[in-house]
Scaffold this active site. Structure first.
Site, PDB file in Angstrom:
ATOM      1  N   SER A 138      50.524   4.915  -0.340  1.00  0.00           N
ATOM      2  CA  SER A 138      50.498   3.724   0.513  1.00  0.00           C
ATOM      3  C   SER A 138      49.308   2.831   0.212  1.00  0.00           C
ATOM      4  O   SER A 138      48.204   3.309  -0.095  1.00  0.00           O
ATOM      5  CB  SER A 138      50.426   4.184   1.974  1.00  0.00           C
ATOM      6  OG  SER A 138      50.023   3.125   2.801  1.00  0.00           O
ATOM      7  N   GLU A 140      47.667   1.552   2.403  1.00  0.00           N
ATOM      8  CA  GLU A 140      46.644   1.943   3.395  1.00  0.00           C
ATOM      9  C   GLU A 140      45.524   2.730   2.733  1.00  0.00           C
ATOM     10  O   GLU A 140      44.409   2.774   3.238  1.00  0.00           O
ATOM     11  CB  GLU A 140      47.283   2.811   4.489  1.00  0.00           C
ATOM     12  CG  GLU A 140      47.886   2.046   5.636  1.00  0.00           C
ATOM     13  CD  GLU A 140      46.844   1.360   6.510  1.00  0.00           C
ATOM     14  OE1 GLU A 140      45.921   2.031   6.995  1.00  0.00           O
ATOM     15  OE2 GLU A 140      46.963   0.145   6.701  1.00  0.00           O
ATOM     16  N   TYR A 161      45.773   8.811   8.869  1.00  0.00           N
ATOM     17  CA  TYR A 161      46.976   8.669   8.038  1.00  0.00           C
ATOM     18  C   TYR A 161      46.594   8.348   6.589  1.00  0.00           C
ATOM     19  O   TYR A 161      47.070   8.977   5.642  1.00  0.00           O
ATOM     20  CB  TYR A 161      47.867   7.551   8.611  1.00  0.00           C
ATOM     21  CG  TYR A 161      48.945   7.067   7.665  1.00  0.00           C
ATOM     22  CD1 TYR A 161      50.132   7.780   7.507  1.00  0.00           C
ATOM     23  CD2 TYR A 161      48.789   5.896   6.918  1.00  0.00           C
ATOM     24  CE1 TYR A 161      51.133   7.335   6.636  1.00  0.00           C
ATOM     25  CE2 TYR A 161      49.774   5.443   6.053  1.00  0.00           C
ATOM     26  CZ  TYR A 161      50.943   6.169   5.914  1.00  0.00           C
ATOM     27  OH  TYR A 161      51.923   5.727   5.051  1.00  0.00           O
TER      28      TYR A 161
HETATM   29  P1  NAP Z   1      59.580   6.163   8.490  1.00  0.00           P
HETATM   30  O1  NAP Z   1      60.667   5.189   8.780  1.00  0.00           O
HETATM   31  O2  NAP Z   1      58.565   6.457   9.517  1.00  0.00           O
HETATM   32  O3  NAP Z   1      60.287   7.525   8.024  1.00  0.00           O
HETATM   33  C1  NAP Z   1      59.559   8.718   7.913  1.00  0.00           C
HETATM   34  C2  NAP Z   1      60.515   9.846   7.629  1.00  0.00           C
HETATM   35  O4  NAP Z   1      59.780  11.087   7.596  1.00  0.00           O
HETATM   36  C3  NAP Z   1      61.598  10.027   8.699  1.00  0.00           C
HETATM   37  O5  NAP Z   1      62.786  10.449   8.082  1.00  0.00           O
HETATM   38  C4  NAP Z   1      61.025  11.150   9.553  1.00  0.00           C
HETATM   39  O6  NAP Z   1      62.004  11.861  10.277  1.00  0.00           O
HETATM   40  C5  NAP Z   1      60.427  12.002   8.454  1.00  0.00           C
HETATM   41  N1  NAP Z   1      59.481  12.984   8.972  1.00  0.00           N
HETATM   42  C6  NAP Z   1      58.451  12.797   9.829  1.00  0.00           C
HETATM   43  N2  NAP Z   1      57.822  13.963  10.071  1.00  0.00           N
HETATM   44  C7  NAP Z   1      58.456  14.904   9.336  1.00  0.00           C
HETATM   45  C8  NAP Z   1      58.284  16.296   9.168  1.00  0.00           C
HETATM   46  N3  NAP Z   1      57.331  16.975   9.822  1.00  0.00           N
HETATM   47  N4  NAP Z   1      59.124  16.950   8.327  1.00  0.00           N
HETATM   48  C9  NAP Z   1      60.107  16.290   7.682  1.00  0.00           C
HETATM   49  N5  NAP Z   1      60.331  14.972   7.826  1.00  0.00           N
HETATM   50  C10 NAP Z   1      59.509  14.287   8.630  1.00  0.00           C
HETATM   51  O7  NAP Z   1      58.777   5.707   7.179  1.00  0.00           O
HETATM   52  P2  NAP Z   1      59.242   4.720   6.004  1.00  0.00           P
HETATM   53  O8  NAP Z   1      58.799   3.343   6.350  1.00  0.00           O
HETATM   54  O9  NAP Z   1      60.650   4.978   5.642  1.00  0.00           O
HETATM   55  O10 NAP Z   1      58.275   5.190   4.829  1.00  0.00           O
HETATM   56  C11 NAP Z   1      58.668   6.217   3.908  1.00  0.00           C
HETATM   57  C12 NAP Z   1      57.428   6.819   3.272  1.00  0.00           C
HETATM   58  O11 NAP Z   1      56.692   5.808   2.598  1.00  0.00           O
HETATM   59  C13 NAP Z   1      56.440   7.449   4.240  1.00  0.00           C
HETATM   60  O12 NAP Z   1      55.819   8.529   3.587  1.00  0.00           O
HETATM   61  C14 NAP Z   1      55.430   6.353   4.496  1.00  0.00           C
HETATM   62  O13 NAP Z   1      54.199   6.908   4.896  1.00  0.00           O
HETATM   63  C15 NAP Z   1      55.367   5.720   3.124  1.00  0.00           C
HETATM   64  N6  NAP Z   1      55.026   4.290   3.079  1.00  0.00           N
HETATM   65  C16 NAP Z   1      55.707   3.385   3.821  1.00  0.00           C
HETATM   66  C17 NAP Z   1      55.401   2.033   3.709  1.00  0.00           C
HETATM   67  C18 NAP Z   1      56.137   0.995   4.507  1.00  0.00           C
HETATM   68  O14 NAP Z   1      55.628  -0.134   4.577  1.00  0.00           O
HETATM   69  N7  NAP Z   1      57.307   1.281   5.049  1.00  0.00           N
HETATM   70  C19 NAP Z   1      54.403   1.623   2.811  1.00  0.00           C
HETATM   71  C20 NAP Z   1      53.741   2.598   2.055  1.00  0.00           C
HETATM   72  C21 NAP Z   1      54.070   3.921   2.180  1.00  0.00           C
HETATM   73  P3  NAP Z   1      62.537  11.333  11.725  1.00  0.00           P
HETATM   74  O15 NAP Z   1      63.567  10.265  11.404  1.00  0.00           O
HETATM   75  O16 NAP Z   1      63.095  12.544  12.326  1.00  0.00           O
HETATM   76  O17 NAP Z   1      61.357  10.748  12.452  1.00  0.00           O
HETATM   77  O1  G4F Z   2      53.042  -2.694  11.304  1.00  0.00           O
HETATM   78  P1  G4F Z   2      51.822  -1.852  11.293  1.00  0.00           P
HETATM   79  O2  G4F Z   2      51.754  -0.744  12.294  1.00  0.00           O
HETATM   80  O3  G4F Z   2      51.671  -1.319   9.813  1.00  0.00           O
HETATM   81  P2  G4F Z   2      50.420  -0.740   8.992  1.00  0.00           P
HETATM   82  O4  G4F Z   2      49.367  -0.222   9.882  1.00  0.00           O
HETATM   83  O5  G4F Z   2      50.027  -1.783   8.003  1.00  0.00           O
HETATM   84  O6  G4F Z   2      51.086   0.513   8.260  1.00  0.00           O
HETATM   85  C1  G4F Z   2      52.360   0.409   7.630  1.00  0.00           C
HETATM   86  O7  G4F Z   2      52.179   0.024   6.294  1.00  0.00           O
HETATM   87  C2  G4F Z   2      51.479   0.972   5.483  1.00  0.00           C
HETATM   88  C3  G4F Z   2      51.375   0.371   4.084  1.00  0.00           C
HETATM   89  O8  G4F Z   2      50.229  -0.418   3.989  1.00  0.00           O
HETATM   90  C4  G4F Z   2      52.249   2.276   5.487  1.00  0.00           C
HETATM   91  F1  G4F Z   2      51.622   3.182   4.687  1.00  0.00           F
HETATM   92  C5  G4F Z   2      52.353   2.804   6.899  1.00  0.00           C
HETATM   93  O9  G4F Z   2      53.139   3.996   6.893  1.00  0.00           O
HETATM   94  C6  G4F Z   2      53.064   1.765   7.753  1.00  0.00           C
HETATM   95  O10 G4F Z   2      54.378   1.638   7.290  1.00  0.00           O
HETATM   96  O11 G4F Z   2      50.520  -2.779  11.518  1.00  0.00           O
HETATM   97  C7  G4F Z   2      50.293  -3.908  10.705  1.00  0.00           C
HETATM   98  C8  G4F Z   2      49.146  -4.714  11.313  1.00  0.00           C
HETATM   99  C9  G4F Z   2      47.901  -3.864  11.612  1.00  0.00           C
HETATM  100  O12 G4F Z   2      46.751  -4.566  11.210  1.00  0.00           O
HETATM  101  C10 G4F Z   2      47.910  -3.738  13.129  1.00  0.00           C
HETATM  102  O13 G4F Z   2      46.626  -3.597  13.703  1.00  0.00           O
HETATM  103  O14 G4F Z   2      49.571  -5.243  12.563  1.00  0.00           O
HETATM  104  C11 G4F Z   2      48.537  -5.065  13.505  1.00  0.00           C
HETATM  105  N1  G4F Z   2      49.116  -5.077  14.850  1.00  0.00           N
HETATM  106  C12 G4F Z   2      48.817  -5.994  15.822  1.00  0.00           C
HETATM  107  N2  G4F Z   2      49.473  -5.693  16.938  1.00  0.00           N
HETATM  108  C13 G4F Z   2      49.986  -4.191  15.368  1.00  0.00           C
HETATM  109  C14 G4F Z   2      50.211  -4.580  16.693  1.00  0.00           C
HETATM  110  N3  G4F Z   2      50.586  -3.108  14.822  1.00  0.00           N
HETATM  111  C15 G4F Z   2      51.453  -2.420  15.593  1.00  0.00           C
HETATM  112  N4  G4F Z   2      52.094  -1.348  15.062  1.00  0.00           N
HETATM  113  N5  G4F Z   2      51.691  -2.754  16.896  1.00  0.00           N
HETATM  114  C16 G4F Z   2      51.081  -3.829  17.507  1.00  0.00           C
HETATM  115  O15 G4F Z   2      51.299  -4.106  18.673  1.00  0.00           O
END
Ligand code: NAP
Ligand code: G4F
Length: 352
Positions: A138, A140, A161
């Site tokens: 990520s 992050e 995280y």
């Molecule tokens: P997500 O929607 O939160 O999906 C996470 C998945 O992991 C869900 O299927 C969840 O199951 C499963 N999970 C959680 N805890 C688990 C456990 N203990 N054992 C097995 N499975 C588990 O995340 P996403 O946005 O699809 O992201 C996919 C991956 O990319 C994650 O590793 C995330 O950290 C990483 N990532 C995401 C972003 C982004 O912007 N979306 C960016 C960078 C990296 P449930 O459905 O049961 O909750």
């Molecule tokens: O949407 P966010 O919660 O995403 P964040 O923290 O960037 O993380 C996501 O992206 C990562 C990749 O860079 C992934 F690895 C991670 O698993 C996840 O998918 O927050 C985005 C921004 C932050 O700066 C947060 O402080 O939005 C700001 N924010 C402001 N108000 C909020 C809120 N975030 C959330 N979730 N909820 C609020 O009410």
């Protein structure tokens, strides 16, 4: 659909990315296996369109109960599935929640990755098969490192995280170097869609504004509006995961759009599409602030463009538009049901 005999195993298949990736691989003719953790309610909604009853012959999507905190389940599934490619997407992926549940987050995100790597290492040794693994890293992990960030930018994680993702990243590098395993770390910047979890800021905004527009909700409570993110479309990003595993040698790649916007800009554009003034309905709630914030993520995806030929297709404007349109339609459906007498309970308090 292409003809293919490959088997893919996806951890986290029920999540946003897992569902897009499963669709993408099914289209390529893969047999797709996914790991689902047991929950007291159904957690497979995002797979509804592609899931077929396994009793029917020819089902190409098969689900297995397992958990990243349970190494023996991972090992058994590997033996049963004998995958050619593994995509490790499972995570407690909410940054704010990781401050409340740091140990659990580390167990799933860091040690969960290690458990899977250990299982793969033994599987490869015992079977002599080649297995390729994608590790979901990520942006992050860059945290406080100055923008723009690329593959050479040192990590400076700012949450439990992010620290756990850094550990997962280095475990993956170490297993690649120690045992010659084919492992790629994808360092993906934020990617969103209409399937994004509703407690991430983009979906929280589009969901709430749609409901407010139709009188189903009064206020939207948010945290920091100043942080900037490099937001792309999840459907585009899963292709990059697959492309990494099709290379001759395993490497790590940043996947990003190269454009960043503030949370306030996302809010502005969403409200503009809905012809609303968000300043009248948005309030700050400190509960959504983080002890340490990541101010600016902006990816430099030059390596992915050069080596994978990957570039994003969906623009920021189109991403916001598709999410706003989808969530306005959801709100319309809710309004219709409400008018017909269906009572919706308020959503539970969340850390989103
Ligand atoms: P997500 O929607 O939160 O999906 C996470 C998945 O992991 C869900 O299927 C969840 O199951 C499963 N999970 C959680 N805890 C688990 C456990 N203990 N054992 C097995 N499975 C588990 O995340 P996403 O946005 O699809 O992201 C996919 C991956 O990319 C994650 O590793 C995330 O950290 C990483 N990532 C995401 C972003 C982004 O912007 N979306 C960016 C960078 C990296 P449930 O459905 O049961 O909750
Ligand atoms: O949407 P966010 O919660 O995403 P964040 O923290 O960037 O993380 C996501 O992206 C990562 C990749 O860079 C992934 F690895 C991670 O698993 C996840 O998918 O927050 C985005 C921004 C932050 O700066 C947060 O402080 O939005 C700001 N924010 C402001 N108000 C909020 C809120 N975030 C959330 N979730 N909820 C609020 O009410």
């Amino acid at each position: 659909m292409e003809i293919n005999t490959k088997r893919a195993l996806i951890t986290g298949i029920t999540g946003q990315d897992g569902s897009f990736l499963a669709e993408f691989l099914l289209d390529k003719g893969y047999k797709v296996h996914g790991i689902v953790r047991r929950a007291s309610t159904f957690n497979t909604d995002r797979l509804d369109d592609i899931y077929a009853d396994p009793h029917e012959s020819g089902a190409n999507l098969l689900l297995h109960y397992g958990d990243s905190t349970d190494g023996s389940s991972l090992r058994r599934i590997l033996e049963r599935v004998q995958p050619d490619e593994i995509y490790n997407l499972a995570a407690q992926s909410h940054v704010r929640v990781s401050f409340d549940q740091p140990e659990y987050t580390a167990d799933v995100v860091a040690t969960g990755t290690l458990r899977l790597l250990e299982a793969v290492r033994d599987h490869v040794t015992n079977t002599k098969r080649e297995v390729r693994l994608y590790q979901a890293g990520s942006s992050e992990m860059f945290g406080a490192a100055p923008a723009p960030q690329n593959e050479n930018t040192p990590f400076y994680p700012r949450s439990p995280y992010a620290v756990s993702k850094v550990a997962g990243h280095w475990y993956a590098v170490n297993y690649r170097e120690s045992y010659g395993l084919f492992i790629c770390n994808g360092i993906l910047f934020n990617h969103e869609s209409h399937r994004r979890g509703e407690t991430f800021v983009t979906r929280k905004i589009t969901r709430a504004l749609g409901r407010i527009k139709l009188g189903l909700q009064e206020k939207l409570y948010l945290g920091n509006l100043d942080s900037r993110r490099d937001w792309g479309y999840a459907g585009d990003y899963v292709e990059a995961m697959w492309l990494m595993l099709q290379q001759r040698t395993p490497e790590d790649f940043v996947i990003a759009t190269g454009e960043s916007h503030s949370v306030e800009e996302f809010l502005n554009l969403s409200a503009e599409f809905l012809d609303m003034d968000w300043r009248k309905v948005v309030e700050l709630d400190p509960r959504y602030l983080r002890p340490t914030e990541v101010d600016h993520l902006l990816g430099d995806g030059t390596k992915a463009l050069t080596k994978l030929g990957w570039r994003p297709k969906v623009t920021f404007q189109n991403l916001v538009r598709l999410m706003v349109d989808h969530d306005l339609e959801l709100a319309r459906q809710e309004q219709t049901l409400t008018r017909a007498g269906h009572h919706f309970k308020p959503r539970g308090v969340s850390h989103g």
